[in-house]
Design a protein around this motif. Structure first.
Motif, mmCIF file in Angstrom:
data_model
loop_
_atom_site.group_PDB
_atom_site.id
_atom_site.type_symbol
_atom_site.label_atom_id
_atom_site.label_comp_id
_atom_site.label_asym_id
_atom_site.label_seq_id
_atom_site.Cartn_x
_atom_site.Cartn_y
_atom_site.Cartn_z
ATOM 1 N N VAL A 100 0.806 -1.216 0.000
ATOM 2 C CA VAL A 100 0.000 0.000 0.000
ATOM 3 C C VAL A 100 0.843 1.271 0.000
ATOM 4 O O VAL A 100 0.453 2.264 -0.628
ATOM 5 C CB VAL A 100 -0.975 -0.007 1.204
ATOM 6 C CG1 VAL A 100 -1.651 1.345 1.369
ATOM 7 C CG2 VAL A 100 -2.015 -1.098 1.018
ATOM 8 N N SER A 101 1.991 1.280 0.670
ATOM 9 C CA SER A 101 2.745 2.542 0.786
ATOM 10 C C SER A 101 3.169 3.119 -0.567
ATOM 11 O O SER A 101 2.963 4.320 -0.811
ATOM 12 C CB SER A 101 3.944 2.373 1.729
ATOM 13 O OG SER A 101 4.808 1.343 1.288
ATOM 14 N N PRO A 102 3.724 2.329 -1.506
ATOM 15 C CA PRO A 102 4.009 2.926 -2.817
ATOM 16 C C PRO A 102 2.732 3.313 -3.566
ATOM 17 O O PRO A 102 2.693 4.353 -4.240
ATOM 18 C CB PRO A 102 4.762 1.821 -3.568
ATOM 19 C CG PRO A 102 5.213 0.861 -2.524
ATOM 20 C CD PRO A 102 4.190 0.931 -1.440
ATOM 21 N N ARG A 103 1.691 2.493 -3.438
ATOM 22 C CA ARG A 103 0.424 2.811 -4.115
ATOM 23 C C ARG A 103 -0.183 4.102 -3.568
ATOM 24 O O ARG A 103 -0.745 4.894 -4.320
ATOM 25 C CB ARG A 103 -0.574 1.668 -3.931
ATOM 26 C CG ARG A 103 -0.321 0.458 -4.814
ATOM 27 C CD ARG A 103 -1.483 -0.516 -4.695
ATOM 28 N NE ARG A 103 -1.283 -1.702 -5.509
ATOM 29 C CZ ARG A 103 -2.164 -2.700 -5.590
ATOM 30 N NH1 ARG A 103 -3.292 -2.637 -4.888
ATOM 31 N NH2 ARG A 103 -1.919 -3.745 -6.359
ATOM 32 N N LEU A 104 -0.049 4.310 -2.274
ATOM 33 C CA LEU A 104 -0.611 5.517 -1.669
ATOM 34 C C LEU A 104 0.081 6.756 -2.206
ATOM 35 O O LEU A 104 -0.570 7.776 -2.481
ATOM 36 C CB LEU A 104 -0.481 5.450 -0.147
ATOM 37 C CG LEU A 104 -1.072 6.633 0.629
ATOM 38 C CD1 LEU A 104 -2.562 6.778 0.342
ATOM 39 C CD2 LEU A 104 -0.823 6.473 2.126
ATOM 40 N N LEU A 105 1.403 6.682 -2.368
ATOM 41 C CA LEU A 105 2.136 7.821 -2.933
ATOM 42 C C LEU A 105 1.666 8.098 -4.362
ATOM 43 O O LEU A 105 1.445 9.251 -4.746
ATOM 44 C CB LEU A 105 3.640 7.543 -2.908
ATOM 45 C CG LEU A 105 4.529 8.625 -3.534
ATOM 46 C CD1 LEU A 105 4.327 9.969 -2.841
ATOM 47 C CD2 LEU A 105 5.992 8.220 -3.500
ATOM 48 N N PHE A 106 1.493 7.038 -5.155
ATOM 49 C CA PHE A 106 1.013 7.216 -6.522
ATOM 50 C C PHE A 106 -0.416 7.772 -6.538
ATOM 51 O O PHE A 106 -0.767 8.560 -7.418
ATOM 52 C CB PHE A 106 1.073 5.891 -7.285
ATOM 53 C CG PHE A 106 2.389 5.650 -7.975
ATOM 54 C CD1 PHE A 106 2.497 5.727 -9.342
ATOM 55 C CD2 PHE A 106 3.530 5.356 -7.243
ATOM 56 C CE1 PHE A 106 3.707 5.517 -9.985
ATOM 57 C CE2 PHE A 106 4.748 5.135 -7.859
ATOM 58 C CZ PHE A 106 4.843 5.217 -9.243
ATOM 59 N N THR A 107 -1.232 7.350 -5.586
ATOM 60 C CA THR A 107 -2.604 7.871 -5.500
ATOM 61 C C THR A 107 -2.589 9.362 -5.200
ATOM 62 O O THR A 107 -3.351 10.135 -5.789
ATOM 63 C CB THR A 107 -3.388 7.119 -4.410
ATOM 64 O OG1 THR A 107 -3.403 5.717 -4.726
ATOM 65 C CG2 THR A 107 -4.809 7.626 -4.312
ATOM 66 N N ILE A 108 -1.708 9.773 -4.283
ATOM 67 C CA ILE A 108 -1.574 11.212 -3.981
ATOM 68 C C ILE A 108 -1.104 11.966 -5.226
ATOM 69 O O ILE A 108 -1.628 13.030 -5.568
ATOM 70 C CB ILE A 108 -0.599 11.419 -2.803
ATOM 71 C CG1 ILE A 108 -1.190 10.828 -1.517
ATOM 72 C CG2 ILE A 108 -0.280 12.906 -2.617
ATOM 73 C CD1 ILE A 108 -0.210 10.753 -0.363
ATOM 74 N N LEU A 109 -0.119 11.391 -5.917
ATOM 75 C CA LEU A 109 0.402 12.030 -7.124
ATOM 76 C C LEU A 109 -0.651 12.088 -8.232
ATOM 77 O O LEU A 109 -0.611 12.981 -9.081
ATOM 78 C CB LEU A 109 1.644 11.283 -7.630
ATOM 79 C CG LEU A 109 2.895 11.364 -6.756
ATOM 80 C CD1 LEU A 109 3.997 10.476 -7.327
ATOM 81 C CD2 LEU A 109 3.393 12.800 -6.633
ATOM 82 N N SER A 110 -1.600 11.149 -8.206
ATOM 83 C CA SER A 110 -2.616 11.115 -9.261
ATOM 84 C C SER A 110 -3.485 12.374 -9.263
ATOM 85 O O SER A 110 -4.099 12.705 -10.284
ATOM 86 C CB SER A 110 -3.510 9.876 -9.111
ATOM 87 O OG SER A 110 -4.408 10.003 -8.017
ATOM 88 N N PHE A 111 -3.517 13.082 -8.141
ATOM 89 C CA PHE A 111 -4.309 14.311 -8.093
ATOM 90 C C PHE A 111 -3.657 15.446 -8.884
ATOM 91 O O PHE A 111 -4.248 16.517 -9.047
ATOM 92 C CB PHE A 111 -4.571 14.718 -6.645
ATOM 93 C CG PHE A 111 -5.612 13.863 -5.982
ATOM 94 C CD1 PHE A 111 -6.966 14.135 -6.153
ATOM 95 C CD2 PHE A 111 -5.250 12.759 -5.230
ATOM 96 C CE1 PHE A 111 -7.932 13.332 -5.570
ATOM 97 C CE2 PHE A 111 -6.207 11.949 -4.641
ATOM 98 C CZ PHE A 111 -7.555 12.232 -4.812
#
Length: 560
Positions: A100-111
């Motif tokens: 989840v930690s790398p995915r969470l960073l990518f999710t934040i960046l997706s904004f």
């Protein structure tokens, strides 16, 4: 005003869904590259876990830059490692945080996409909140842009590039002075991330160049803009090449200086001899048709006819229709010989937004179609111009229900079902391997995966120094090979603390029953859909449908 308020509330809800579903987490497994192009490599380098290094990250064939993996997955893994070392979190490193930690960073960046849409919509004549709802409600944003793909970064860099080239004021003022430098940095960074970024950057760069030429009267100012771009591009390339050279060749400045008391010039010469330029290696590999065939060959029209529809549905079809209309109009203008007197009809600088956005969409798509290997995720950066085009006030969305149903189906299929049992399976095995019973008494585990996507070893959370876990990936092995391997493992079943597990989809469960082995335990993880071994429709309609849409963890019986 009421419609705008509803659109804002809907966007906020979809944004919360994007973040919440990431944390849940999503169980769908889209493609091995979401793990093996960043998280798996960084888990081995930073957390010292047992991983599988893909060939692109081997020093013998460096084809991927290490800069972006370090900046994304590397940073998140360093954070959780530091938290554990500082005793802030005693068990920060586990299968959940590793996923989840790398995915969470990518999710934040997706904004960044949402910000870009909000900035770009007025410039291109689109309704901002209508565009934001189309973006946030797309399953491409909910699923693909929350995964650790290089294609995701490619899409974000493409969005930033579009913001920069669209920064000219509506009054016709020249582009902002800082744009030239930033455009050079982003274009070069995108090229090192994926050389295919040049296909996406081509039209924005031509558009920006047209704006600069039109707005500048002085040749000196014009040259200054392009010189800034080139210098910043060269500096960015130098940073990437230096980082990749140090990573892939394990060059140490201390070692270089200590060798015969090397001077600075000698050090530079030695670095030059070992220089690693990953995009050139990537291109030399992928421009070879035989290499592409190893990854799968597709008809050249796959992106146009299949992948575009699979990702964007009716929006892609409507864009094709509008593209043909635009082409017909342009050809008609040529036939009227209007260009003989007034120049060629402008499609880039002087035309309204829609034709230019269509070029931003179709030109990259056409360039990517030149390659025989065509996967849907290669097109995900195109969601930005497509959404801006579709959200034009003149283009009322008549297909709302179809768009909603399409994205619900896509989110369910790719976010939950597709290879959806493999990640929960690895979570289950990680807990089993690290259970108190296993910790108090050393035990050996053999994990045999068959007919699944490549399992990311990092999620098992096994240190490189541990030798009690063996992972065997048999990919799509045939019945004879699978049985032979299972029987061989069973024959070597000598120790009382040994455990052998076979992980296999329910659709090929019957294959293992033909092998001369027996099982003492079996665990079914639901749901799991394998498109390589799809369930049969008649079986799904029977009472055995849950088994067909599941992944089995079978433990070999030692007493057999």
């Amino acid at each position: 005003a009421g419609a705008a308020m509803v659109a804002r509330a809907l966007w906020a809800l979809l944004a919360a869904l994007r973040a919440g579903w990431c944390l849940l987490p999503q169980s769908g497994y889209l493609h091995p590259d979401e793990f093996f192009q960043a998280p798996e490599v960084m888990a081995g380098d930073i957390l010292n876990l047992q991983v599988y290094y893909p060939w692109e990250f081997l020093s013998s064939s460096p084809c991927r830059t290490v800069v972006f993996p370090l900046m994304t997955s590397g940073v998140t893994y360093w954070v959780i490692k530091s938290l554990q070392q500082l005793d802030i979190c005693s068990s920060c490193i586990n299968s959940y945080t590793l996923l989840v930690s790398p995915r969470l960073l990518f999710t934040i960046l997706s904004f960044i996409l949402d910000y870009s849409i909000y900035r770009l919509a007025p410039f291109w004549g689109a309704d901002p909140w209508k565009a934001l709802v189309l973006l946030a409600g797309s399953y491409v944003t909910l699923v693909f842009y929350t995964r650790t793909f290089t294609n995701t970064l490619e899409g974000l860099l493409f969005a930033l590039l579009m913001v920069l080239v669209s920064s000219r004021k509506s009054s016709g003022c020249s582009a902002e002075p800082t744009s030239s430098s930033l455009i050079g940095v982003i274009t070069t960074a995108g090229f090192f991330n994926r050389p295919t970024f040049l296909a996406f950057a081509l039209m924005p760069l031509l558009y920006w160049a047209g704006l600069i030429v039109d707005s500048q009267k002085s040749i000196k100012t014009l040259i200054n803009h392009f010189l800034k771009l080139i210098l910043c591009a060269c500096f960015t390339a130098f940073v990437f090449i230096t980082a990749d050279t140090f990573y892939f060749t394990s060059v140490s400045l201390d070692n270089l200086y200590s060798t015969n008391k090397s001077s600075l010039i000698d050090v530079i010469i030695q670095l030059h001899d070992k220089m690693v330029v990953t995009p050139f290696n990537f291109l030399s590999y992928n421009l070879n048709p035989h290499n592409l065939a190893l990854h799968g060959s597709h008809p050249r029209v796959t992106h146009f006819t299949v992948n575009g529809v699979m990702l964007f549905g009716i929006l892609h079809i409507l864009a094709i229709g509008a593209g043909f209309k635009m082409l017909k109009k342009y050809v008609h203008q040529l036939m009227l010989v209007r260009w003989c007197y007034r120049g060629l009809p402008g499609l880039l600088v002087h035309s309204e937004g829609s034709p230019t956005l269509l070029l931003f969409y179709f030109v990259p798509l056409a360039f990517l179609s030149l390659f025989s290997h065509q996967e849907p995720r290669f097109l995900i950066p195109l969601i930005l111009p497509l959404v801006l085009f579709s959200a034009s006030p003149k283009r009322a969305v008549k297909w709302k229900l179809l768009i909603v149903l399409f994205n619900l189906l896509g989110a369910l299929l790719f976010g939950c079902l597709h290879q959806g049992g493999l990640i929960p399976c690895l979570f289950h095995l990680e807990q089993l391997i690290h259970s108190p019973a296993s910790s108090s008494r050393p035990q050996h585990y053999t994990l045999l995966f068959a007919h699944t996507y490549m399992p990311p070893r990092s999620l098992l959370n096994i240190k490189k120094t541990d030798v009690h876990v063996e992972v065997i990936d048999m990919a799509g092995a045939g019945e004879e090979t699978l049985c032979q391997t299972a029987e061989q493992q069973a024959s070597n079943f000598t120790c009382s603390d040994c455990h052998i597990f076979i992980i296999i989809p329910g659709t090929v469960r019957a294959t293992v029953t033909k092998c001369r082995v027996s099982f003492k335990n079996e665990t079914l993880i639901f749901p799991h859909l394998s498109m390589e071994d799809p369930p049969q429709i008649p079986v799904l309609s029977s009472g055995n449908w849950r088994s067909q849409l599941g992944l089995y963890i079978l433990e070999l019986n030692r007493d057999h």
